[in-house]
Design a protein around this motif. Structure first.
Motif, mmCIF file in Angstrom:
data_model
loop_
_atom_site.group_PDB
_atom_site.id
_atom_site.type_symbol
_atom_site.label_atom_id
_atom_site.label_comp_id
_atom_site.label_asym_id
_atom_site.label_seq_id
_atom_site.Cartn_x
_atom_site.Cartn_y
_atom_site.Cartn_z
ATOM 1 N N SER A 82 -14.802 -0.811 3.912
ATOM 2 C CA SER A 82 -13.796 0.074 3.321
ATOM 3 C C SER A 82 -12.762 -0.715 2.532
ATOM 4 O O SER A 82 -12.310 -0.277 1.465
ATOM 5 N N VAL A 83 -12.380 -1.886 3.042
ATOM 6 C CA VAL A 83 -11.407 -2.721 2.337
ATOM 7 C C VAL A 83 -11.991 -3.217 1.017
ATOM 8 O O VAL A 83 -11.324 -3.204 -0.025
ATOM 9 N N VAL A 84 -13.240 -3.657 1.052
ATOM 10 C CA VAL A 84 -13.905 -4.110 -0.175
ATOM 11 C C VAL A 84 -13.908 -3.001 -1.216
ATOM 12 O O VAL A 84 -13.581 -3.220 -2.392
ATOM 13 N N GLN A 85 -14.266 -1.801 -0.814
ATOM 14 C CA GLN A 85 -14.307 -0.685 -1.748
ATOM 15 C C GLN A 85 -12.923 -0.396 -2.326
ATOM 16 O O GLN A 85 -12.790 -0.120 -3.526
ATOM 17 N N ALA A 86 -11.890 -0.474 -1.499
ATOM 18 C CA ALA A 86 -10.531 -0.178 -1.965
ATOM 19 C C ALA A 86 -10.042 -1.218 -2.962
ATOM 20 O O ALA A 86 -9.356 -0.888 -3.932
ATOM 21 N N VAL A 87 -10.389 -2.486 -2.741
ATOM 22 C CA VAL A 87 -10.000 -3.528 -3.697
ATOM 23 C C VAL A 87 -10.765 -3.351 -4.998
ATOM 24 O O VAL A 87 -10.197 -3.453 -6.095
ATOM 25 N N GLU A 88 -12.056 -3.070 -4.905
ATOM 26 C CA GLU A 88 -12.869 -2.866 -6.112
ATOM 27 C C GLU A 88 -12.327 -1.712 -6.955
ATOM 28 O O GLU A 88 -12.355 -1.768 -8.188
ATOM 29 N N GLU A 89 -11.851 -0.674 -6.303
ATOM 30 C CA GLU A 89 -11.370 0.507 -7.013
ATOM 31 C C GLU A 89 -9.909 0.393 -7.446
ATOM 32 O O GLU A 89 -9.369 1.326 -8.051
ATOM 33 N N GLY A 90 -9.278 -0.745 -7.136
ATOM 34 C CA GLY A 90 -7.901 -0.960 -7.554
ATOM 35 C C GLY A 90 -6.862 -0.293 -6.673
ATOM 36 O O GLY A 90 -5.681 -0.251 -7.019
ATOM 37 N N ASP A 93 -4.427 -4.551 -3.826
ATOM 38 C CA ASP A 93 -4.397 -5.799 -4.591
ATOM 39 C C ASP A 93 -5.159 -6.901 -3.868
ATOM 40 O O ASP A 93 -5.906 -7.660 -4.491
ATOM 41 N N VAL A 94 -4.933 -6.990 -2.553
ATOM 42 C CA VAL A 94 -5.518 -8.063 -1.744
ATOM 43 C C VAL A 94 -6.221 -7.438 -0.555
ATOM 44 O O VAL A 94 -5.677 -6.563 0.123
ATOM 45 N N GLY A 95 -7.435 -7.893 -0.305
ATOM 46 C CA GLY A 95 -8.175 -7.421 0.854
ATOM 47 C C GLY A 95 -8.288 -8.515 1.896
ATOM 48 O O GLY A 95 -8.343 -9.705 1.570
ATOM 49 N N ALA A 96 -8.303 -8.107 3.161
ATOM 50 C CA ALA A 96 -8.596 -9.015 4.265
ATOM 51 C C ALA A 96 -9.768 -8.421 5.027
ATOM 52 O O ALA A 96 -9.702 -7.276 5.487
ATOM 53 N N VAL A 229 -9.595 -10.912 -3.719
ATOM 54 C CA VAL A 229 -9.001 -10.090 -4.780
ATOM 55 C C VAL A 229 -10.053 -9.894 -5.865
ATOM 56 O O VAL A 229 -11.119 -10.508 -5.832
ATOM 57 N N LYS A 230 -9.744 -9.056 -6.835
ATOM 58 C CA LYS A 230 -10.590 -8.966 -8.016
ATOM 59 C C LYS A 230 -10.282 -10.160 -8.915
ATOM 60 O O LYS A 230 -9.118 -10.541 -9.089
ATOM 61 N N ARG A 231 -11.309 -10.725 -9.482
ATOM 62 C CA ARG A 231 -11.097 -11.878 -10.356
ATOM 63 C C ARG A 231 -10.210 -11.510 -11.547
ATOM 64 O O ARG A 231 -9.365 -12.310 -11.967
ATOM 65 N N SER A 232 -10.354 -10.304 -12.050
ATOM 66 C CA SER A 232 -9.505 -9.861 -13.156
ATOM 67 C C SER A 232 -8.046 -9.768 -12.733
ATOM 68 O O SER A 232 -7.145 -10.088 -13.512
ATOM 69 N N TRP A 233 -7.803 -9.361 -11.499
ATOM 70 C CA TRP A 233 -6.428 -9.333 -10.969
ATOM 71 C C TRP A 233 -5.882 -10.756 -10.850
ATOM 72 O O TRP A 233 -4.724 -11.020 -11.190
ATOM 73 N N LEU A 234 -6.721 -11.665 -10.367
ATOM 74 C CA LEU A 234 -6.290 -13.047 -10.172
ATOM 75 C C LEU A 234 -5.912 -13.706 -11.487
ATOM 76 O O LEU A 234 -4.966 -14.501 -11.540
ATOM 77 N N GLU A 235 -6.620 -13.372 -12.550
ATOM 78 C CA GLU A 235 -6.308 -13.957 -13.856
ATOM 79 C C GLU A 235 -4.881 -13.619 -14.294
ATOM 80 O O GLU A 235 -4.220 -14.429 -14.949
ATOM 81 N N GLU A 236 -4.392 -12.452 -13.900
ATOM 82 C CA GLU A 236 -3.049 -12.028 -14.286
ATOM 83 C C GLU A 236 -2.000 -12.342 -13.222
ATOM 84 O O GLU A 236 -0.799 -12.257 -13.506
ATOM 85 N N ASN A 237 -2.446 -12.693 -12.018
ATOM 86 C CA ASN A 237 -1.507 -12.841 -10.897
ATOM 87 C C ASN A 237 -1.739 -14.131 -10.108
ATOM 88 O O ASN A 237 -1.457 -14.178 -8.911
ATOM 89 N N ARG A 238 -2.220 -15.162 -10.761
ATOM 90 C CA ARG A 238 -2.556 -16.390 -10.033
ATOM 91 C C ARG A 238 -1.350 -16.982 -9.314
ATOM 92 O O ARG A 238 -1.451 -17.411 -8.167
#
Length: 346
Positions: A82-90, A93-96, A229-238
């Protein structure tokens, strides 16, 4: 100062205050428009926080997140899937979550990437009625799982594998994470993968239950919990990710050095009393050392985990390359700032 001068000064201060407030509102609007927020939305993989992923709660309560300019909104979900799905769908921001659903998501083409670890060693056990003496005795029995492919189901397969059994030799019963103990007690299930504090509590409260297998003993070189995290998110929030991992690493070190302060925070987060959490603390931090002191991203351990998943038949789309699965930059930046714990196993 004349009366007229005081009035002019007061008017100027009001104007400045209004301008500052307006700028703040504009900043918030800009953040909203860009899809970013000053608060990180973090998802945990159990309905009630477990000891193994309570590090972020300790980080929040002790002010380590604030020290590095990080604020979090923590949400508890039903499983790592469920956490993976929530991160994928935006939605987060961060999943554990445990590593298995993250690996399968990346292998399937997701742009998720692991940036750290909350616990890189297994912290769970298979608990059964005492009449079940070996994994072979589980044949034909109802076993509690969250959902196929989620962490507890994977751990159940590892226990069954000790007796040459597969999921087809048992009955899976879906159970919410916080309901495993109750399901064991009332006989709905005959085995459950429990967090260490749950296993300790079960042993104290119910003489008919015991630990059948500690998963750490079965697969000592298996990686457990990840931050991703999503790699696209990381690019903007490293830079934000680096600050988060610095706070988490500092928290792990604090937890090892400060049992008396750690126990009540974890007890409050998990819902167990201090005595249960104190005993679980000794198992997790003194005996097994499940929380990483450095990056917690050992490539050999992670590769071994991927190989184990493949052997179990739960690697859904082949093995993803480690450079797609991992971005060690945030965790490495944390160690660069805090210093490496010399002589640490990881």
């Amino acid at each position: 100062m004349s009366s007229r001068s005081r009035k002019l000064l007061a008017a100027a201060l009001v104007a400045v205050s209004t301008l500052v407030a307006g700028c703040g509102a504009l900043d918030e609007e800009a953040e909203a428009a860009s899809g970013r927020s000053s608060v990180l939305r973090v998802g945990l993989p159990t309905g009630v926080t477990s000891f193994a992923n309570a590090d972020i709660v300790v980080a929040q309560q002790k002010g380590f997140l604030a020290d590095y300019g990080v604020a979090v909104d923590i949400e508890n979900l039903r499983s790592g899937v469920s956490v993976v799905q929530a991160v994928e769908e935006g939605e987060l921001d961060v999943g554990a979550a445990s590593i298995e659903p993250v690996i399968n998501a990346v292998a399937g083409g997701s742009d998720l990437v692991i940036i750290g670890a909350y616990s890189d060693r297994l912290a769970v056990a298979a608990v059964t009625p005492r009449e079940i003496l070996t994994p072979a005795d589980l044949r034909g029995r109802p076993l509690g799982v969250q959902e196929v492919g989620a962490f507890r189901e994977v751990m159940t397969r590892l226990v069954l594998q000790q007796a040459g059994l597969t999921r087809n030799d048992v009955q899976y019963v879906p159970v919410e994470a916080q309901s495993y103990l109750a399901a064991l007690v009332d006989g709905r299930i005959q085995s459950a993968i429990l967090q260490t504090e749950q296993a300790v509590a079960a042993a104290h409260a119910y003489g008919n239950l015991h630990v059948l297998s500690n998963l750490f003993d079965i697969v000592p070189n298996y990686h457990y919990g990840t931050f991703f995290v999503k790699r696209s998110w990381l690019e903007e929030n490293r830079e934000r990710a680096e600050r988060l991992m610095t706070a988490i690493t500092k928290t792990h070190r604090f937890m090892y050095d400060n049992k008396a302060e750690t126990v009540p925070i974890v007890a409050d987060a998990t819902g167990f009393d201090d005595l249960i959490i104190s005993e679980a603390y000794d198992i997790l931090l003194r005996d097994r050392q499940v929380f990483p002191l450095n990056t917690g991203l050992d490539p050999d351990r992670i590769q071994n985990t991927i190989d184990t998943m493949d052997q179990l038949g739960i690697l859904e789309n082949g093995a993803p390359p480690l450079d797609r699965l991992l971005d060690t930059g945030p965790a490495t930046a944390a160690i660069k700032q805090l210093g490496e714990r010399a002589g640490s196993r990881r």
